[in-house]
Write a protein that holds these residues in place. Structure first.
Motif, mmCIF file in Angstrom:
data_model
loop_
_atom_site.group_PDB
_atom_site.id
_atom_site.type_symbol
_atom_site.label_atom_id
_atom_site.label_comp_id
_atom_site.label_asym_id
_atom_site.label_seq_id
_atom_site.Cartn_x
_atom_site.Cartn_y
_atom_site.Cartn_z
ATOM 1 N N GLU A 161 0.855 -1.188 0.000
ATOM 2 C CA GLU A 161 0.000 0.000 0.000
ATOM 3 C C GLU A 161 0.889 1.236 0.000
ATOM 4 O O GLU A 161 1.806 1.353 0.828
ATOM 5 C CB GLU A 161 -0.926 0.054 1.218
ATOM 6 N N VAL A 189 1.082 5.065 0.705
ATOM 7 C CA VAL A 189 0.321 6.058 1.457
ATOM 8 C C VAL A 189 0.320 7.385 0.710
ATOM 9 O O VAL A 189 1.246 7.702 -0.041
ATOM 10 C CB VAL A 189 0.917 6.222 2.870
ATOM 11 N N ARG A 246 -0.754 7.629 10.383
ATOM 12 C CA ARG A 246 -1.354 7.032 9.190
ATOM 13 C C ARG A 246 -0.300 6.255 8.391
ATOM 14 O O ARG A 246 -0.559 5.157 7.892
ATOM 15 C CB ARG A 246 -1.959 8.144 8.321
ATOM 16 N N THR A 247 0.901 6.814 8.276
ATOM 17 C CA THR A 247 1.973 6.159 7.542
ATOM 18 C C THR A 247 2.401 4.874 8.236
ATOM 19 O O THR A 247 2.657 3.859 7.580
ATOM 20 C CB THR A 247 3.169 7.112 7.383
ATOM 21 N N SER A 273 -0.218 2.191 7.581
ATOM 22 C CA SER A 273 -0.115 1.708 6.207
ATOM 23 C C SER A 273 1.104 0.816 6.015
ATOM 24 O O SER A 273 1.052 -0.216 5.338
ATOM 25 C CB SER A 273 -0.047 2.906 5.249
ATOM 26 N N THR A 325 1.606 -3.044 4.624
ATOM 27 C CA THR A 325 2.563 -3.418 3.576
ATOM 28 C C THR A 325 3.435 -4.587 4.023
ATOM 29 O O THR A 325 3.695 -5.517 3.253
ATOM 30 C CB THR A 325 3.441 -2.208 3.201
#
Length: 389
Positions: free
Chosen positions: A151, A153, A161-162, A165, A169
Motif C-alpha cells: 500500500e 500512502v 497514518r503512515t 499503512s 505493507t
C-alpha cells in the motif's frame, strides 16, 4: 534460479553490476522503460531493442499488473505463454504489483487487512486484489521480476497514518513471499503450454533455455517521508530475505530534496549484495544522481509521457519542440545524440509533425526521449567500469 546479482566495481556508493535473469543479463545501473499495457507507448519492440545505449537498446522493460489484469486478462496472457511471448519481447521484464494503480483509485477503492476492493476505471466493475491474487496474476504474466503487493500512502500523511499503512505493507509482503515460494514454478514459460517447433513430434515443451528457472520477487520499502519508518520498513523486509528490494512511495508530490533524502537514508539499510530499485523516478539528471547514490534500477513513464506533449530531453537541456523558434530549425534535435531520430530528422520537421497532430510525432518524440535516458545510463555504466583511484 530466479536471479543472480554480481557487483563488478564500486565508485563511492555507486555500483557497476550485472543482474542475471531468466530472459537474459541486465547491466546496472539501468533505466527501465514502462510498458503499461504490454506496450511502451508509441514505440515498437524492434526499436526498443536497438535505439539508445550504443545500439543495445533496452535490456529490461516494465508491464503493469493492474492494467493487464483488467484487459486483456491474465489468464488469456497465461494461455499465450506469458507476457514475453504475448508481446514478442525476448528480453527481461518486470511487473509491478498493481498496488500503486489501486492506490490511485482513491474514490473507487476500499482497503482492508485482507486486500483491496476496487472498481475498474474502465467499466466500474468490482474487483478484489489480495497479496495472493496479485502474485497469482503476476505469475500468469510471467515477468522475470515481480513485486510484492503493497500500500502506497498518500502525501502528505501523518506519522500515525503512515505507520499503519506500513504495517499493512509488511503483512502483505510476507503473504506475497509465502505465495511466491509455493507457486513460483508455475510461471508460463516453464510449463509445457505451447508447441515447440523444434520438438520431433511437435509436442508441448518449455521455452528453450528456461528449464528450471522461475521469477524473482522484490519487497517494497514504504514509510512515507519519515526516516524512522523507512528504516523500520527496510529492516523488516530484509529479515524476510527477498531476492531484491524496491523503494516505493516516492515521487508522489514531495519536493525533490525530500525524495533524495529518503532514498539516501533507506539505502543505508538495504543489503549491498542484492539489487536495489527506486520506483517511478525521475528526470534524466535525477536518475543519474540516484545511480551515483547506489541505486541499481529505476523506471518512469516520463520519457514517453513528456515526449507525447512535445517536451524533449537533450544534452543542451529540455526543449518544447512546439515552440515557434524551431519552425525553420534544420538542425537535429540533439547534435550530441546518435539515436534513430536525431540521425534522420530535423527540429523543424518534428515541430511540424506535432502541430499537424501526426501520430508519427508521438513515436519519434518518445523514441528520442527513451534513447536519451538509456544513453545516460550507458555513459554512467562505462564510467563506473574503472575503479576509482
Amino acid at each position: 534460479m530466479s536471479l543472480s546479482f554480481s557487483v563488478k566495481n564500486e565508485v563511492g556508493p555507486a555500483r557497476r553490476a550485472t543482474l542475471e535473469l531468466p530472459h537474459g543479463p541486465v547491466e546496472t545501473p539501468v533505466f527501465m522503460p514502462v510498458g503499461t499495457a504490454a506496450s511502451v507507448k508509441a514505440v515498437p519492440q524492434d526499436v526498443l531493442e536497438v535505439n539508445g545505449a550504443g545500439g543495445k537498446g533496452a535490456a529490461i522493460i516494465l508491464a503493469n499488473t493492474y492494467h493487464l489484469y483488467l484487459r486483456p486478462g491474465h489468464e488469456l496472457i497465461r494461455r499465450a505463454g506469458g507476457v514475453h511471448r504475448f508481446m514478442s519481447w525476448d528480453r527481461s521484464m518486470l511487473t509491478d504489483s498493481g498496488g500503486f494503480q489501486v492506490f490511485s483509485l482513491s474514490e473507487l477503492r476500499k482497503v482492508t487487512p485482507d486486500g483491496v476492493e476496487f472498481r475498474s476505471h474502465l467499466d466500474g466493475s468490482k474487483h478484489f486484489f489480495s497479496p495472493e491474487h496479485s502474485m497469482e496474476v503476476q505469475i500468469a504474466l510471467g515477468a522475470d521480476i515481480m513485486m510484492a503487493f503493497d500500500e502506497c500512502v498518500e502525501t502528505p500523511a501523518t506519522w500515525e497514518r503512515t505507520k499503519e499503512s506500513m504495517g499493512l505493507t509488511h503483512a502483505w509482503a510476507q503473504r506475497s513471499l509465502d505465495y511466491w515460494k509455493e507457486h513460483r514454478h508455475e510461471v508460463p514459460w516453464s510449463q509445457p503450454t505451447h508447441r515447440d517447433e523444434t520438438a520431433m513430434d511437435g509436442a508441448p515443451s518449455v521455452v528453450a533455455g528456461l528449464e528450471g528457472k522461475h521469477q524473482a520477487l522484490f519487497g517494497i520499502v514504504q514509510g512515507g517521508m519519515y526516516k524512522d519508518l523507512r528504516k523500520e520498513s527496510a529492516e523488516r523486509l530484509v529479515e524476510m530475505d527477498f531476492p531484491g528490494y524496491a523503494i516505493g512511495g516516492l515521487a508522489v508530490g514531495e519536493p525533490r530534496e525530500v525524495t533524495r533524502e529518503m532514498i539516501a537514508h533507506t539505502l543505508e539499510f538495504l543489503p549491498k549484495d542484492k539489487p536495489r530499485y527506486v520506483m517511478g523516478v525521475g528526470y534524466p539528471d535525477e536518475i543519474v544522481e540516484y545511480a551515483r547514490m547506489g541505486v541499481d534500477m529505476m523506471d518512469c513513464v516520463l520519457p514517453t509521457r513528456a515526449g507525447r506533449h512535445g517536451l524533449l530531453f537533450t544534452s543542451q537541456g529540455r526543449i518544447n519542440i512546439k515552440n515557434r523558434q524551431f519552425a525553420e530549425d534544420q538542425n537535429p534535435l540533439d547534435p550530441a545524440c546518435d539515436c534513430m531520430v536525431c540521425r534522420r530528422y530535423t527540429r523543424a520537421y518534428l515541430r511540424h509533425l506535432m502541430h499537424s497532430g501526426e501520430p508519427l510525432a508521438l513515436t519519434l518524440a518518445s523514441e528520442h526521449n527513451l534513447a536519451f535516458y538509456l544513453n545516460q545510463m550507458d555513459v554512467l555504466r562505462r564510467e563506473l567500469e574503472t575503479p576509482s583511484l
